[in-house]
Design an enzyme around this catalytic site. Sequence first.
Site, mmCIF file in Angstrom:
data_model
loop_
_atom_site.group_PDB
_atom_site.id
_atom_site.type_symbol
_atom_site.label_atom_id
_atom_site.label_comp_id
_atom_site.label_asym_id
_atom_site.label_seq_id
_atom_site.Cartn_x
_atom_site.Cartn_y
_atom_site.Cartn_z
ATOM 1 N N PRO A 13 0.792 -0.937 -0.015
ATOM 2 C CA PRO A 13 -0.101 -0.003 0.011
ATOM 3 C C PRO A 13 1.051 1.359 0.036
ATOM 4 C CG PRO A 13 0.048 -0.901 2.113
ATOM 5 C CD PRO A 13 0.820 -1.917 1.126
ATOM 6 N N MET A 14 0.572 2.170 -0.916
ATOM 7 C CA MET A 14 1.638 3.368 -1.158
ATOM 8 C C MET A 14 0.580 4.616 -1.265
ATOM 9 S SD MET A 14 4.627 1.768 -3.357
ATOM 10 C CE MET A 14 3.672 0.607 -4.611
ATOM 11 N N GLN A 66 -6.222 -1.115 3.239
ATOM 12 C CA GLN A 66 -5.616 -0.862 4.473
ATOM 13 C C GLN A 66 -6.194 0.513 5.227
ATOM 14 O OE1 GLN A 66 -1.729 1.059 4.494
ATOM 15 N NE2 GLN A 66 -0.809 -0.690 5.438
ATOM 16 N N CYS A 96 3.348 3.224 8.900
ATOM 17 C CA CYS A 96 3.745 4.611 8.055
ATOM 18 C C CYS A 96 4.323 5.517 8.980
ATOM 19 C CB CYS A 96 2.372 4.919 7.579
ATOM 20 S SG CYS A 96 2.277 6.702 6.774
ATOM 21 N N LYS A 135 0.180 -4.561 9.060
ATOM 22 C CA LYS A 135 1.620 -4.286 8.779
ATOM 23 C C LYS A 135 2.351 -3.350 9.437
ATOM 24 C CE LYS A 135 3.809 -2.782 4.471
ATOM 25 N NZ LYS A 135 4.679 -1.521 4.676
ATOM 26 N N HIS A 167 8.024 -4.485 7.612
ATOM 27 C CA HIS A 167 9.187 -3.714 7.088
ATOM 28 C C HIS A 167 9.962 -4.006 7.718
ATOM 29 C CE1 HIS A 167 10.013 -0.019 4.729
ATOM 30 N NE2 HIS A 167 10.768 -0.586 5.022
ATOM 31 N N ASN A 207 9.135 -7.111 4.017
ATOM 32 C CA ASN A 207 8.888 -5.846 2.894
ATOM 33 C C ASN A 207 9.907 -5.291 3.007
ATOM 34 O OD1 ASN A 207 7.308 -2.873 3.307
ATOM 35 N ND2 ASN A 207 7.522 -3.905 1.437
ATOM 36 N N GLY A 208 10.518 -4.364 2.213
ATOM 37 C CA GLY A 208 11.449 -3.356 2.189
ATOM 38 C C GLY A 208 12.830 -3.648 1.444
ATOM 39 N N GLY A 209 13.020 -2.851 0.528
ATOM 40 C CA GLY A 209 14.293 -3.066 -0.534
ATOM 41 C C GLY A 209 14.079 -3.813 -1.251
#
Length: 329
Positions: A13-14, A66, A96, A135, A167, A207-209
């Site tokens: 989700p962004m 989300q 976030c 998340k 994350h 999650n992440g990178g």
Amino acid sequence: MKIQQNAKLSIAPMMDWTDRHCRYFHRQMSAHALLYTEMVTAPAVIHGDRDRLLGFDPAEHPVALQLGGSDPAELAQAVRIAADYGYDEINLNVGCPSDRVQSGCFGAVLMERPKLVAECVAAMIAASPVEVTVKCRIGVDDQQPEAVLPAFLETVAQAGVTRFTIHARKAWLKGLSPKENRDIPPLDYGLVHAMKRDFAHLHLSINGGITSLAEAQTHLDAGMDGVMIGRAAYQTPAAVLLAADHVIFGAARAPHTAHEIVMRMLPYIADHLAGGGRLHQVTRHMLGLFAGQPGARGWRRYLSEQAHRDGADTQTVMRALDAMRMSAA
């Protein structure tokens, strides 16, 4: 396919990116990857334009909503409202790091209040016909992730959550911007993998990178239940998603080409325009479709310059393909 299986690969989700047009576009490339909405706050769901905030095309399934918030009653009310829209999962944002999220006492700052998170998810689960997930980050500010993260998982899992996306970075709420929080705090994949070993009964995604299917498969091979990819799926969607069903989910069919994806988007674009929408609202998500291919710059430039103009339509998209071919020549 059960949603836990879809979660082997999910698209993060962004904010300002993964709107309904983006998700429809991504779904054309992968039938199985789990898609997420942008974060929507519980008060917005309760008081805002629900169809605009929650509406989506049935073709987007499986898709998760989300939510952001820290009031159990508000979150439960938002979940009951969202239930009518038919999401496949409801996710609580505990990751976030933006300023507006901190000021509302939700997002990553909730890593400091696991008991409150447990109260929130318990209320959400009681109100939800579908699975509620979380998340989170590995910690915030001066927290020690190796101590904080397992305690967080244990507390929230006791409230009924069995699926988390982690994350693998801290969020620095004091001193780093949201953008810097996506890159500067070091990744700790090892800690997330250790959580999977210590909490074998939980479904954990990392999650992440992570920027490629090859990296995703490495994490899955190492024991993670799922992998979530964010910016790479948006900026280079074909590289991440076109082969995802085959590589991650074992589908036998050959992947579509990026050109075929454009053709598949045209009826959707035509419907959006007929309903009063603007071309750029859809094509802004398609700018990176040909990234790394000859002529990609021509495609991107033409759409960037022309899609926002009055009268821009599906022929504008076709002319962007012509611009790409000319640029590649």
